[in-house]
Design a protein around this motif. Structure first.
Motif, PDB file in Angstrom:
ATOM      1  N   PRO A 554      24.176  29.543  43.920  1.00 51.31           N
ATOM      2  CA  PRO A 554      24.596  30.464  42.662  1.00 51.31           C
ATOM      3  C   PRO A 554      24.762  32.430  42.391  1.00 51.31           C
ATOM      4  CG  PRO A 554      23.373  28.682  42.004  1.00 51.31           C
ATOM      5  CD  PRO A 554      23.091  28.940  43.764  1.00 51.31           C
ATOM      6  N   LEU A 555      25.728  32.912  42.044  1.00 49.21           N
ATOM      7  CA  LEU A 555      25.738  34.021  42.245  1.00 49.21           C
ATOM      8  C   LEU A 555      26.281  34.687  43.949  1.00 49.21           C
ATOM      9  CD1 LEU A 555      23.258  35.139  39.268  1.00 49.21           C
ATOM     10  CD2 LEU A 555      25.583  34.595  39.106  1.00 49.21           C
ATOM     11  N   SER A 556      25.876  33.728  44.728  1.00 52.60           N
ATOM     12  CA  SER A 556      26.372  34.238  46.093  1.00 52.60           C
ATOM     13  C   SER A 556      27.748  35.152  46.340  1.00 52.60           C
ATOM     14  CB  SER A 556      26.361  33.150  47.084  1.00 52.60           C
ATOM     15  OG  SER A 556      27.143  32.522  47.503  1.00 52.60           O
ATOM     16  N   HIS A 557      28.118  36.327  47.448  1.00 50.71           N
ATOM     17  CA  HIS A 557      29.067  36.029  47.444  1.00 50.71           C
ATOM     18  C   HIS A 557      30.247  35.806  47.434  1.00 50.71           C
ATOM     19  CE1 HIS A 557      31.835  39.648  48.681  1.00 50.71           C
ATOM     20  NE2 HIS A 557      32.299  38.465  50.207  1.00 50.71           N
ATOM     21  N   ARG A 558      29.949  34.225  48.253  1.00 50.14           N
ATOM     22  CA  ARG A 558      31.619  33.295  48.507  1.00 50.14           C
ATOM     23  C   ARG A 558      31.550  33.080  46.761  1.00 50.14           C
ATOM     24  NH1 ARG A 558      32.189  28.969  52.547  1.00 50.14           N
ATOM     25  NH2 ARG A 558      33.121  31.076  54.251  1.00 50.14           N
ATOM     26  N   ALA A 559      29.991  32.797  46.017  1.00 48.52           N
ATOM     27  CA  ALA A 559      29.894  31.924  44.519  1.00 48.52           C
ATOM     28  C   ALA A 559      30.771  32.581  43.780  1.00 48.52           C
ATOM     29  CB  ALA A 559      29.174  32.004  44.516  1.00 48.52           C
ATOM     30  N   HIS A 560      30.778  34.280  43.655  1.00 49.63           N
ATOM     31  CA  HIS A 560      31.375  35.143  42.562  1.00 49.63           C
ATOM     32  C   HIS A 560      33.046  35.267  43.435  1.00 49.63           C
ATOM     33  CE1 HIS A 560      29.135  37.302  40.659  1.00 49.63           C
ATOM     34  NE2 HIS A 560      28.202  37.243  41.230  1.00 49.63           N
ATOM     35  N   GLU A 561      33.224  35.601  44.733  1.00 57.47           N
ATOM     36  CA  GLU A 561      34.511  35.522  44.709  1.00 57.47           C
ATOM     37  C   GLU A 561      35.567  34.172  44.387  1.00 57.47           C
ATOM     38  OE1 GLU A 561      35.500  37.542  49.262  1.00 57.47           O
ATOM     39  OE2 GLU A 561      35.300  35.769  49.323  1.00 57.47           O
ATOM     40  N   LEU A 562      35.205  32.870  44.905  1.00 52.34           N
ATOM     41  CA  LEU A 562      35.421  31.874  43.974  1.00 52.34           C
ATOM     42  C   LEU A 562      35.591  31.609  42.707  1.00 52.34           C
ATOM     43  CD1 LEU A 562      35.725  29.664  46.927  1.00 52.34           C
ATOM     44  CD2 LEU A 562      37.672  30.851  46.296  1.00 52.34           C
ATOM     45  N   LEU A 563      34.414  31.502  41.698  1.00 47.67           N
ATOM     46  CA  LEU A 563      33.697  31.121  40.798  1.00 47.67           C
ATOM     47  C   LEU A 563      33.759  32.034  39.476  1.00 47.67           C
ATOM     48  CD1 LEU A 563      31.505  28.881  41.807  1.00 47.67           C
ATOM     49  CD2 LEU A 563      33.455  28.570  42.285  1.00 47.67           C
ATOM     50  N   HIS A 564      33.861  33.603  40.174  1.00 49.17           N
ATOM     51  CA  HIS A 564      33.846  33.780  38.933  1.00 49.17           C
ATOM     52  C   HIS A 564      35.258  35.165  38.616  1.00 49.17           C
ATOM     53  CE1 HIS A 564      29.565  34.542  37.742  1.00 49.17           C
ATOM     54  NE2 HIS A 564      29.420  33.369  39.138  1.00 49.17           N
ATOM     55  N   THR A 565      35.742  36.268  37.794  1.00 52.44           N
ATOM     56  CA  THR A 565      36.813  36.723  37.554  1.00 52.44           C
ATOM     57  C   THR A 565      36.436  37.664  36.846  1.00 52.44           C
ATOM     58  OG1 THR A 565      38.783  36.124  36.217  1.00 52.44           O
ATOM     59  CG2 THR A 565      36.982  35.843  34.995  1.00 52.44           C
ATOM     60  N   ASP A 566      37.151  38.812  36.948  1.00 49.06           N
ATOM     61  CA  ASP A 566      37.371  40.060  36.340  1.00 49.06           C
ATOM     62  C   ASP A 566      38.788  39.807  35.083  1.00 49.06           C
ATOM     63  OD1 ASP A 566      37.398  42.735  35.117  1.00 49.06           O
ATOM     64  OD2 ASP A 566      38.542  43.590  36.822  1.00 49.06           O
ATOM     65  N   HIS A 567      37.370  40.028  33.393  1.00 44.95           N
ATOM     66  CA  HIS A 567      38.218  39.471  32.600  1.00 44.95           C
ATOM     67  C   HIS A 567      39.816  40.504  32.278  1.00 44.95           C
ATOM     68  CE1 HIS A 567      36.397  35.982  31.720  1.00 44.95           C
ATOM     69  NE2 HIS A 567      34.757  36.223  32.058  1.00 44.95           N
ATOM     70  N   HIS A 568      38.895  41.865  32.854  1.00 46.81           N
ATOM     71  CA  HIS A 568      39.842  43.434  32.204  1.00 46.81           C
ATOM     72  C   HIS A 568      41.121  43.127  33.354  1.00 46.81           C
ATOM     73  CE1 HIS A 568      37.213  45.428  29.720  1.00 46.81           C
ATOM     74  NE2 HIS A 568      35.850  45.133  30.982  1.00 46.81           N
ATOM     75  N   GLY A 569      41.003  42.233  34.516  1.00 48.18           N
ATOM     76  CA  GLY A 569      42.392  41.735  34.826  1.00 48.18           C
ATOM     77  C   GLY A 569      43.596  41.261  34.583  1.00 48.18           C
ATOM     78  N   TRP A 570      44.034  42.011  32.994  1.00 49.06           N
ATOM     79  CA  TRP A 570      45.101  41.120  32.897  1.00 49.06           C
ATOM     80  C   TRP A 570      44.700  42.002  31.362  1.00 49.06           C
ATOM     81  CZ3 TRP A 570      44.913  37.774  28.725  1.00 49.06           C
ATOM     82  CH2 TRP A 570      43.593  37.054  28.458  1.00 49.06           C
ATOM     83  N   GLN A 571      46.084  41.891  30.327  1.00 53.08           N
ATOM     84  CA  GLN A 571      45.875  41.795  29.582  1.00 53.08           C
ATOM     85  C   GLN A 571      46.598  41.615  28.321  1.00 53.08           C
ATOM     86  OE1 GLN A 571      47.383  46.255  29.099  1.00 53.08           O
ATOM     87  NE2 GLN A 571      45.350  46.978  29.212  1.00 53.08           N
ATOM     88  N   MET A 572      45.488  41.084  26.748  1.00 53.14           N
ATOM     89  CA  MET A 572      46.597  40.775  26.152  1.00 53.14           C
ATOM     90  C   MET A 572      47.627  41.740  25.079  1.00 53.14           C
ATOM     91  SD  MET A 572      45.712  37.793  25.123  1.00 53.14           S
ATOM     92  CE  MET A 572      45.901  37.703  22.898  1.00 53.14           C
ATOM     93  N   PRO A 573      48.431  41.066  24.265  1.00 51.90           N
ATOM     94  CA  PRO A 573      49.599  42.143  23.849  1.00 51.90           C
ATOM     95  C   PRO A 573      48.897  42.758  23.256  1.00 51.90           C
ATOM     96  CG  PRO A 573      50.472  39.643  23.960  1.00 51.90           C
ATOM     97  CD  PRO A 573      48.998  39.855  24.294  1.00 51.90           C
ATOM     98  N   GLY A 574      49.667  44.065  23.053  1.00 51.53           N
ATOM     99  CA  GLY A 574      49.217  45.529  22.541  1.00 51.53           C
ATOM    100  C   GLY A 574      47.339  45.840  23.156  1.00 51.53           C
ATOM    101  N   GLU A 575      46.773  45.547  23.854  1.00 47.49           N
ATOM    102  CA  GLU A 575      45.512  46.003  24.643  1.00 47.49           C
ATOM    103  C   GLU A 575      45.540  46.825  24.576  1.00 47.49           C
ATOM    104  OE1 GLU A 575      41.699  43.802  26.909  1.00 47.49           O
ATOM    105  OE2 GLU A 575      43.031  42.793  26.571  1.00 47.49           O
ATOM    106  N   GLY A 576      44.886  47.850  25.105  1.00 49.14           N
ATOM    107  CA  GLY A 576      44.822  49.265  25.475  1.00 49.14           C
ATOM    108  C   GLY A 576      45.917  49.939  25.116  1.00 49.14           C
ATOM    109  N   ARG A 577      45.538  49.272  23.635  1.00 46.53           N
ATOM    110  CA  ARG A 577      47.176  50.659  22.942  1.00 46.53           C
ATOM    111  C   ARG A 577      46.039  51.124  22.282  1.00 46.53           C
ATOM    112  NH1 ARG A 577      52.320  47.339  20.839  1.00 46.53           N
ATOM    113  NH2 ARG A 577      52.732  46.698  23.092  1.00 46.53           N
ATOM    114  N   GLU A 578      46.735  53.191  21.567  1.00 48.09           N
ATOM    115  CA  GLU A 578      45.521  53.405  20.700  1.00 48.09           C
ATOM    116  C   GLU A 578      45.806  53.601  19.029  1.00 48.09           C
ATOM    117  OE1 GLU A 578      44.951  57.943  21.818  1.00 48.09           O
ATOM    118  OE2 GLU A 578      44.223  57.137  23.748  1.00 48.09           O
TER     119      GLU A 578
END
Length: 578
Positions: A554-578
């Motif tokens: 668990p939490l190995s380099h390969r596990a991080h590559e395949l089983l974890h994600t960057d929640h900032h890697g996509w945006q909801m409509p309007g996300e990031g707007r001031e």
């Protein structure tokens, strides 16, 4: 208490009871269309009109209370004529092509119309015109909308997102996306609760059955299908099967008869999720700079809600992918390696109780296996039931069949993922083991069970006082988030499910109008966990083998590559707007 007469029957009910409920207590059914208890009691459709002695006009039964000596006729000639006229007017603005509607046979308007014996319409038919992006996971057909306002009320009162609103005036009044937005511009969580509470087919999920059938027919494709935990509690409802008979293994038999090459259980990757998430949580506890609480990330509807409503708290989400996405990544790497095939040949299909899973599988961050999207097709419970019918399979005649190995082995902890509180309970079982080296009583953390919208509990984790919370339904979630923001509550670990009751009450589950079945379905999941010979995720032999042969730890380099994600890697409509 109040004494009254309904259809010649003298009854006594509590003061404040509606005519509708009083009639029901007397065994008299008054038809309704727009009514939803405690949510939509506006009498908009006027299908429930009854005649009350002494009243010049008919009254709606759903929102008028009884009084002493009231005399009610639910089926007087005047009431029947008005009810029929009201339904005919609704049908004049409704697309009545039932043969091409997903709700045919399970449509409240269709039932009422048939019961009234309406065979032709006396009014000119006028259908509204509206465009809709047909590739969006949630589809709205304006021609089928009956303006009952249920979707508005459910989204406002239960989910607190206010995605729908009344649009237009007079005869042009309808329902549309609020604030003059397109659905692709709205902060919709894709929970699907508007779908499951629509009495007709105006709202539905995007139908991907043809994609699945095409994959099955392609000789170059290896079809790998996973079945989510909550599916086993509900798929038989569409066929009138008991929950005792409609087991996961009987669904596996149906899927194998369809022609799927390999049939697996998502409880395997639920256990995998626990291994990653429990270890991640313990690592955060050691980090003096970590922000708490850590939020679970299994529910894509909740992730969409957080990113649109509280984007500054996105980093507090567990980086672990959902079981669906972990399974897809493992299927196109580890399992492809076991089969000795090109991962590009694998078509990864999931059966989920959820509409948001369709959007999750398409995210640009969910392709870590390097063979296209990790999950290619997502089918809801309703879609797989339609598919069973389309292929003329009789589930009542099927014998149970085992899931395939090795990705078909799951624990009771993985099974309860489908119930609100289940992820928390499963994670705490394994976290306790990781800290102490011994298993707790499997039911040690059952305080987080139940249908309350917001639950909290404290546990002793090897000398550390752990405060946790569980919420289901986005309205309850908003209350919890506000309390966290204001510092009124303090937790280390929080589980959120977008749908009331968790995945068992998901937006892709079978619909029974007016009935909330999540609680009953959750009890089935807990019962399956109770009798399971394997109740801890860390004891799943297939998961341990996967780590030994492929993921390392668990939490190995390969596990991080395949089983974890960057929640900032996509945006909801309007996300990031001031």
């Amino acid at each position: 208490m109040v004494n009254l007469t309904i259809d010649g029957r003298k009854i006594t009910v509590e003061e404040g009871t509606t005519i509708l409920d009083a009639a029901a207590l007397a065994g008299i059914r008054i038809p309704t269309l727009c009514y939803l208890r405690d949510i939509n009691e506006i009498g908009a459709c006027r299908v429930c009109v009854v005649e009350v002695e002494g009243c010049a006009k008919l009254v709606t039964a759903c929102n008028n209370k009884v009084w002493e000596g009231m005399v009610v006729q639910t089926n007087s000639p005047k009431a029947r004529k008005s009810r029929r006229n009201n339904v005919e007017l609704i049908l004049s603005q409704h697309d009545c092509q039932c043969a091409t509607c997903v709700r045919s046979g399970n449509c409240t308007l269709q039932t009422i119309s048939n019961d009234l014996g309406i065979l032709e319409l006396p009014f000119e038919k006028k259908l509204p015109k509206a465009s809709w992006p047909m590739d969006f996971p949630l589809i709205r057909d304006a021609k089928k909308c009956v303006k009952c306002m249920r979707c508005i009320q459910v989204c406002d009162k239960i989910q607190s997102l206010n995605i729908w609103d009344v649009a237009g005036t007079g005869s042009r009044t309808t329902v549309d996306v609020s604030k003059n937005r397109k659905i692709t511009e709205a902060d919709c969580a894709l929970c699907g609760q508007c779908i499951t509470h629509c009495p007709v087919g105006a709202l539905r999920e995007r139908d991907d059955v043809d994609k699945a059938l095409d994959a099955l027919a392609d000789p170059d494709k290896i079809t790998v299908v996973q079945v989510a935990p909550a599916i086993r509690t509900a798929w038989g409802e569409s066929f009138g099967l008991t929950r005792e008979f409609a087991t996961a293994k009987r669904l596996a038999a149906a899927l194998k008869q369809m022609g799927f090459d390999y049939v697996f259980d998502t409880t395997f990757s639920a256990d995998l999720t626990i291994m990653e998430e429990a270890n991640e949580f313990l690592e955060r506890l050691k980090d003096k700079d970590a922000k708490f609480p850590m939020f679970t990330s299994c529910c894509p509807g909740w992730v969409r809600f957080l990113k649109s409503q509280y984007p500054d708290m996105t980093d507090q989400l567990s980086s672990a992918k959902s079981p669906q996405q972990m399974f897809g990544a493992v299927a196109k790497t580890y399992y492809a390696q076991i089969l000795g095939v090109d991962p590009a040949r694998i078509c990864s299909i999931s059966i989920m109780p959820c509409v948001a899973k369709k959007q999750e599988s398409a995210l640009p961050t969910m392709n870590d296996a390097g063979a296209g999207q990790d999950v290619d097709i997502v089918l809801t419970t309703r879609e797989i039931c339609r598919m069973i019918r389309a292929l003329h399979i009789s589930p009542e005649k099927l014998e149970e069949e085992e899931f395939d190995a090795p990705l078909g082995t799951g624990s009771g902890a993985g099974v309860i993922f489908g119930a609100t509180g289940g992820v928390m309970e499963a994670a705490l079982r394994t976290a306790y083991f990781l800290v102490t080296g011994r298993n707790p009583d499997p039911d040690s953390f059952k305080e987080v069970r139940g249908m309350d919208g917001w639950k909290e509990a404290s546990f002793n984790l090897a000398g550390t006082c752990l405060k946790v919370a569980v919420a289901s339904g986005l309205g309850n979630t908003r209350k919890l988030m506000k309390a966290i923001r204001k510092g009124k509550v303090d937790y280390q670990f929080v589980e959120i499910m977008a749908c009331p009751g968790g995945c068992a009450g998901g937006g892709g589950q079978p619909i029974r109008d007016g009935a909330e079945l999540a609680g009953d379905r959750c009890q089935v999941l807990y019962g399956l966990d109770k009798v399971s010979s394997l109740r801890f995720s860390h004891e799943n032999p297939s998961v341990r083998k996967c780590y030994e042969d492929f993921l390392e730890a668990p939490l190995s380099h390969r596990a991080h590559e395949l089983l974890h994600t960057d929640h900032h890697g996509w945006q909801m409509p309007g996300e990031g707007r001031e």
